[in-house]
Design an enzyme around this catalytic site. Structure first.
Site, short mmCIF file in Angstrom:
data_model
loop_
_atom_site.label_atom_id
_atom_site.label_comp_id
_atom_site.label_asym_id
_atom_site.label_seq_id
_atom_site.Cartn_x
_atom_site.Cartn_y
_atom_site.Cartn_z
N ASP A 2 0.69 -1.37 -0.07
CA ASP A 2 -0.04 -0.40 -0.10
C ASP A 2 1.33 1.41 0.19
OD1 ASP A 2 -2.17 1.21 0.07
OD2 ASP A 2 -2.63 1.25 1.82
N ASP A 15 -0.53 6.90 -7.39
CA ASP A 15 -0.89 6.06 -6.80
C ASP A 15 -1.23 4.19 -7.17
OD1 ASP A 15 -2.67 4.82 -4.73
OD2 ASP A 15 -4.29 5.33 -4.96
#
Ligand SMILES: *[C@@H]1O[C@H](CO)[C@@H](O)[C@H](O)[C@H]1NC(C)=O
Ligand SMILES: *[C@@H]1O[C@H](CO)[C@@H](O)[C@H](O)[C@H]1NC(C)=O
Ligand SMILES: *[C@@H]1O[C@H](CO)[C@@H](O)[C@H](O)[C@H]1NC(C)=O
Ligand SMILES: *[C@@H]1O[C@H](CO)[C@@H](O)[C@H](O)[C@H]1NC(C)=O
Ligand SMILES: *[C@@H]1O[C@H](CO)[C@@H](O)[C@H](O)[C@H]1NC(C)=O
Length: 421
Positions: free
Chosen positions: A110, A314
């Protein structure tokens, strides 16, 4: 990471020349490997349902980012947010080994958080076996069972939870809440060996002593199938694994990720890129530690577009999402230069611009490049997505860009490379 430069991190892996980069195999949540491991019933690749599922998660991530950015100080959800999901979403996973004797974990990667945690001395953890994981059986970590495990006291500079400490010598407690509804992990920090292998020359196992969370209580989607076996934070804070590896001199303070089309990829720590690689500065905000870059313009086919905006790179988002006016300028320029006939393929698709494939069967859409602050050119490898039926017959293709109501996100489809070696 401390260095305020994003060296097109996602593209670096294929061109990497660093001598002591360390690597791990990465698997996408919907990759064949993870589907086999996890028995995950994802829609078949390429179909409208597949892209609709990926985009569904993107919408959530975007709203979460918007709320975090708008608040100016919270990266994580507080108790009153109302996002609904039963899935942590679109993540890549890596297998990591910890401790002596080593125990392996299938952890979610992440870039939107920092702490690494694994299920440990469980009070409330995801089940270790479940029909949704297929044949996979997960392990838990236990400090008592590892001869190299050490406690991290409250006096450690990595301890953020000092206010909950009774004395400086107690184990440091942690409690981390994520953007997804009611999703959290809590326990105590521990230190143990993480095993990595060198990427170049003769592969060699190296160990790094790293601090991570012994996750005793998980909540929300961490109890489901999203990150049942731990989560590894790749953010910019000093607690993230890339920062810890750098602070010990195990790897340079950088990492690269490469995403293959089959969902299988690579993550390399300490990959400093190649000398011909382009750079752009990051926009650093201590409270919003995202990989935030500035775009100063774009090229769509032969047209130059005057677009100035900031965007978050991202790895947890599939499709690039831009807000207006950039979205309309880029998509309408693309649309006006495409030779193929516009079509509406499937109402579940999140894309506004889709086209039929010409009878010749070749697709040659206008190329898209973004120009980053400082002048670096970021050519979009994959501006389009081919949509297929469940038997993999091509139905048409779409411009892989969605409209954002808030934060601009550069998603993974724009940075795909075909092969990750
Ligand atoms: C990204 O950086 C820009 C420019 O400094 C800033 O305006 C924007 O709020 C940042 N975005 C986020 C989500 O932090
Ligand atoms: C959400 O919570 C924060 C702090 O916990 C509070 O200041 C804010 O007013 C709340 N917002 C709403 C809409 O309840
Ligand atoms: C982990 O332990 C197994 C034996 O249980 C051993 O074969 C393997 O080499 C170890 N892995 C690493 C990375 O040390
Ligand atoms: C989150 O927790 C609150 C309070 O425990 C509960 O009322 C709410 O239904 C939960 N939300 C979800 C999506 O589970
Ligand atoms: C886009 O770029 C590729 C590679 O540089 C090139 O082969 C292709 O012809 C370009 N497409 C168009 C429409 O210019």
């Amino acid at each position: 990471m401390a260095a305020a430069w994003l060296r097109a991190v996602f593209l670096a892996a294929v061109a990497a020349s660093a001598a002591e980069a360390l690597g791990l195999d990465v698997h996408h949540r919907y990759s064949a490997t993870v589907r086999e491991w996890a028995g995950h019933r994802a829609p078949p690749r390429g179909t409208p349902g597949y892209y609709a599922a990926l985009a569904g998660h993107d919408g959530l991530r975007r709203r979460s980012l918007a709320s975090a950015a708008g608040g100016g100080e919270v990266a994580f959800a507080d108790g009153n947010d109302t996002y609904r999901l039963n899935d942590f979403g679109f993540l890549h996973y890596a297998v990591v080994a910890l401790g002596t004797p080593n125990v392996t974990f299938l952890v979610a990667l992440d870039t939107g958080s920092d702490l690494f945690w694994v299920p440990c001395d469980c009070i409330k953890c995801a089940p270790l076996v479940s029909p949704t994981y297929g044949n996979l059986k997960f392990d838990v970590y236990s400090p008592q069972k590892s001869s190299t495990s050490r406690k991290v006291p409250c006096s450690s500079n990595l301890c953020d939870g000092q206010s909950a400490c009774q004395s400086a010598s107690n184990s440091c407690p942690y409690n981390i809440e994520y953007l997804s509804d009611n999703t959290s992990s809590s326990g105590v920090l521990v230190e143990d060996l993480l095993y990595l292998i060198t990427e170049y020359g003769q592969p060699k196992v190296v160990t790094a002593s790293i601090t991570f969370g012994c996750g005793q209580v998980q909540t929300g989607s961490f109890l489901g199938s999203a990150a049942p076996n731990g989560l590894l934070g790749l953010g910019m804070d000093s607690k993230s694994v890339p920062s810890l590896l750098a602070s010990q001199g195990v790897a340079a303070n950088s990492f690269s990720m490469c995403f293959g089309e089959d969902g299988h990829g690579r993550i390399n720590f300490g990959d400093t890129g190649s000398s011909d690689q382009q750079e752009t500065p990051l926009n650093i905000y201590k409270q919003n530690p995202y990989y935030n870059i500035s775009i100063t313009g774009a090229m769509v086919g032969s047209k130059s577009i005057n677009a100035k905006f900031s965007a978050i790179v991202d790895s947890g988002t599939s499709f690039t999402a831009l807000s207006d006016p950039m979205y309309t300028e880029i998509t309408s320029s693309f649309n006006s230069q495409v030779q193929d006939k516009p079509t509406q393929l499937d109402s579940s698709l999140p894309f506004e611009f889709c086209y039929t494939i010409s009878p010749k069967g070749s697709i040659n859409p206008p190329n898209i490049s973004l120009i980053a602050k400082g002048g670096s050119l970021f050519p979009v490898n994959n501006p389009i997505i081919t949509i297929t039926d469940t038997a993999s017959n091509p139905l048409g293709y779409c411009l892989a860009m969605t409209k954002s109501e808030g934060v601009n996100l550069i998603g993974e489809f724009y940075v795909w490379v075909e092969d990750c070696v």
